[in-house]
Design a protein around this motif. Structure first.
Motif, PDB file in Angstrom:
ATOM      1  N   ILE A 110       0.859  -1.182   0.000  1.00 16.95           N
ATOM      2  CA  ILE A 110       0.000   0.000   0.000  1.00 16.95           C
ATOM      3  C   ILE A 110       0.898   1.237   0.000  1.00 16.95           C
ATOM      4  CG2 ILE A 110      -1.875   1.198   1.187  1.00 16.95           C
ATOM      5  CD1 ILE A 110      -2.342  -1.518   2.694  1.00 16.95           C
ATOM      6  N   LEU A 111       0.785   2.051  -1.030  1.00 17.05           N
ATOM      7  CA  LEU A 111       1.555   3.292  -1.125  1.00 17.05           C
ATOM      8  C   LEU A 111       0.617   4.458  -0.850  1.00 17.05           C
ATOM      9  CD1 LEU A 111       3.686   2.628  -4.359  1.00 17.05           C
ATOM     10  CD2 LEU A 111       4.170   1.967  -1.987  1.00 17.05           C
ATOM     11  N   ALA A 112       0.898   5.192   0.217  1.00 16.15           N
ATOM     12  CA  ALA A 112       0.049   6.316   0.600  1.00 16.15           C
ATOM     13  C   ALA A 112       0.551   7.607  -0.033  1.00 16.15           C
ATOM     14  CB  ALA A 112       0.015   6.452   2.125  1.00 16.15           C
ATOM     15  N   ARG A 113      -0.265   8.211  -0.829  1.00 18.43           N
ATOM     16  CA  ARG A 113      -0.028   9.523  -1.443  1.00 18.43           C
ATOM     17  C   ARG A 113       1.329   9.637  -2.140  1.00 18.43           C
ATOM     18  NH1 ARG A 113      -1.892  10.045   3.593  1.00 18.43           N
ATOM     19  NH2 ARG A 113       0.121  10.725   4.418  1.00 18.43           N
ATOM     20  N   PRO A 114       1.704   8.680  -2.979  1.00 16.07           N
ATOM     21  CA  PRO A 114       2.977   8.806  -3.709  1.00 16.07           C
ATOM     22  C   PRO A 114       2.894   9.957  -4.713  1.00 16.07           C
ATOM     23  CG  PRO A 114       1.694   6.994  -4.602  1.00 16.07           C
ATOM     24  CD  PRO A 114       0.940   7.482  -3.396  1.00 16.07           C
ATOM     25  N   PHE A 115       3.995  10.692  -4.878  1.00 16.49           N
ATOM     26  CA  PHE A 115       3.960  11.827  -5.798  1.00 16.49           C
ATOM     27  C   PHE A 115       4.937  11.693  -6.954  1.00 16.49           C
ATOM     28  CE2 PHE A 115       7.879  14.148  -4.878  1.00 16.49           C
ATOM     29  CZ  PHE A 115       8.236  13.678  -3.639  1.00 16.49           C
ATOM     30  N   LEU A 116       5.732  10.630  -7.015  1.00 18.99           N
ATOM     31  CA  LEU A 116       6.631  10.402  -8.152  1.00 18.99           C
ATOM     32  C   LEU A 116       6.218   9.120  -8.863  1.00 18.99           C
ATOM     33  CD1 LEU A 116      10.216  11.346  -6.879  1.00 18.99           C
ATOM     34  CD2 LEU A 116       8.797  12.557  -8.526  1.00 18.99           C
ATOM     35  N   ASP A 117       5.799   9.258 -10.116  1.00 16.23           N
ATOM     36  CA  ASP A 117       5.358   8.080 -10.854  1.00 16.23           C
ATOM     37  C   ASP A 117       6.477   7.073 -11.060  1.00 16.23           C
ATOM     38  OD1 ASP A 117       6.690   9.884 -12.394  1.00 16.23           O
ATOM     39  OD2 ASP A 117       5.370   9.753 -14.141  1.00 16.23           O
ATOM     40  N   ASP A 148       6.950   6.954 -17.906  1.00 14.61           N
ATOM     41  CA  ASP A 148       8.090   6.804 -16.988  1.00 14.61           C
ATOM     42  C   ASP A 148       7.827   5.704 -15.967  1.00 14.61           C
ATOM     43  OD1 ASP A 148       9.576   8.750 -18.207  1.00 14.61           O
ATOM     44  OD2 ASP A 148       8.948  10.350 -16.839  1.00 14.61           O
ATOM     45  N   ALA A 149       6.602   5.654 -15.459  1.00 11.07           N
ATOM     46  CA  ALA A 149       6.262   4.618 -14.478  1.00 11.07           C
ATOM     47  C   ALA A 149       6.325   3.234 -15.112  1.00 11.07           C
ATOM     48  CB  ALA A 149       4.873   4.880 -13.905  1.00 11.07           C
ATOM     49  N   ARG A 150       5.810   3.110 -16.326  1.00 17.37           N
ATOM     50  CA  ARG A 150       5.852   1.817 -17.022  1.00 17.37           C
ATOM     51  C   ARG A 150       7.288   1.392 -17.309  1.00 17.37           C
ATOM     52  NH1 ARG A 150       0.872   0.307 -19.245  1.00 17.37           N
ATOM     53  NH2 ARG A 150      -0.748   1.910 -19.057  1.00 17.37           N
TER      54      ARG A 150
END
Length: 285
Positions: A110-117, A148-150
């Protein structure tokens, strides 16, 4: 000159040697020895020069370099094979079958409020590396399906990233879980127990066994679906989890680090916790 009329060369040479002064014959011998020495020195110098400073493009140099590289690569391959002998398919990225190595009851991340894709993509890859398949995102502050995330997710883009579930709050993301373990670099004045990643993994394994004993077997409709009983909670990159975020968690996970530089990258923290979980599943009978 003999009676036959032909010049006796050998006889002439013998007479010259007999009549030649001794000092002259010694000088000729010394000159001959010096000439032989110089020729040997030149030959040796040329050989050394050819071995060390011969142009790199020479065919014989290329062949020698190729042979040396081949022997070195073969030795490295043998050493790598010996190191990896206890493991199975350690270098096989069978992307089409990656999820088959994930247990249905593996914990979710569970990632809470991530801001970097990019961090979300890297975390997805770390999850799949260590047999975790379900990703839950709480109020993400980025486009977690960006290019970028992919790219960071690599082969985990399809199996993990595209299947991620989005929740509005941490409470909503954890309401179906038996236990939640939250990572933190700072000790808080809370009542939760603080554990290391190995201890966290042992607790997850124990909870999983208890849950499996009381949960009905999966039906055909549930085949391939994840049924996690535990969750690993990670806070946003800039500030981490707040005290409010930690109110409903069951334990805090603290990764031993340099006390003067304890903050880890999000994907690195997922990597460490995922490794601890995967290692415990290999050792638990």
């Amino acid at each position: 000159k003999p009676s036959s009329g032909n010049l006796d060369v050998q006889g002439v040479c013998r007479r010259l040697c007999v009549r030649m002064p001794r000092w002259l014959s010694s000088s000729l011998a010394a000159a001959l020895l010096l000439t032989i020495t110089i020729r040997l020195a030149l030959a040796l110098s040329f050989s050394v020069h050819a071995l060390h400073v011969h142009p790199r493009g020479a065919p014989w140099r290329k062949r020698c370099s190729s042979l040396l590289r081949g022997s070195k690569q073969e030795l490295q391959h043998q050493q790598q094979h010996q190191l990896q002998a206890p493991f199975h398919n350690i270098n096989n990225n069978l992307k089409a079958e990656a999820l088959s190595g994930v247990a249905p009851d593996a914990p979710c991340v569970i990632l809470a409020r991530p801001f970097l894709d990019q961090n979300v993509g890297a975390a997805a890859r770390a999850m799949l590396n260590f047999g975790i398949g379900e990703l839950r995102l709480v109020d993400p502050q980025c486009d977690f399906l960006s290019e970028d995330a992919r790219a960071r997710a690599s082969g985990a883009a399809g199996p993990v990233l595209e299947r991620a579930r989005v929740y509005p709050t941490i409470a909503a993301a954890t309401e179906d879980l038996t236990a939640t373990f939250a990572t933190t670099a700072r000790l808080r004045d809370t009542t939760q127990v603080v554990v290391t990643p190995p201890e966290m993994a042992r607790r997850i394994a124990a909870i999983g066994r208890q849950t499996a004993a009381t949960t009905p077997a999966a039906t055909d409709d549930d085949t391939g679906a994840f049924r996690p009983s535990c969750g690993l909670l990670f806070g946003p990159e800039r500030s981490g989890l707040t005290n409010e975020d930690l109110e409903t968690v069951d334990a805090l996970v603290q990764i031993p680090t340099n006390r003067n530089f304890a903050s880890l990258n999000l994907a690195q923290a997922v990597n460490i916790c995922g490794y601890a979980y995967h290692l415990s599943m290999r050792t638990v009978p």
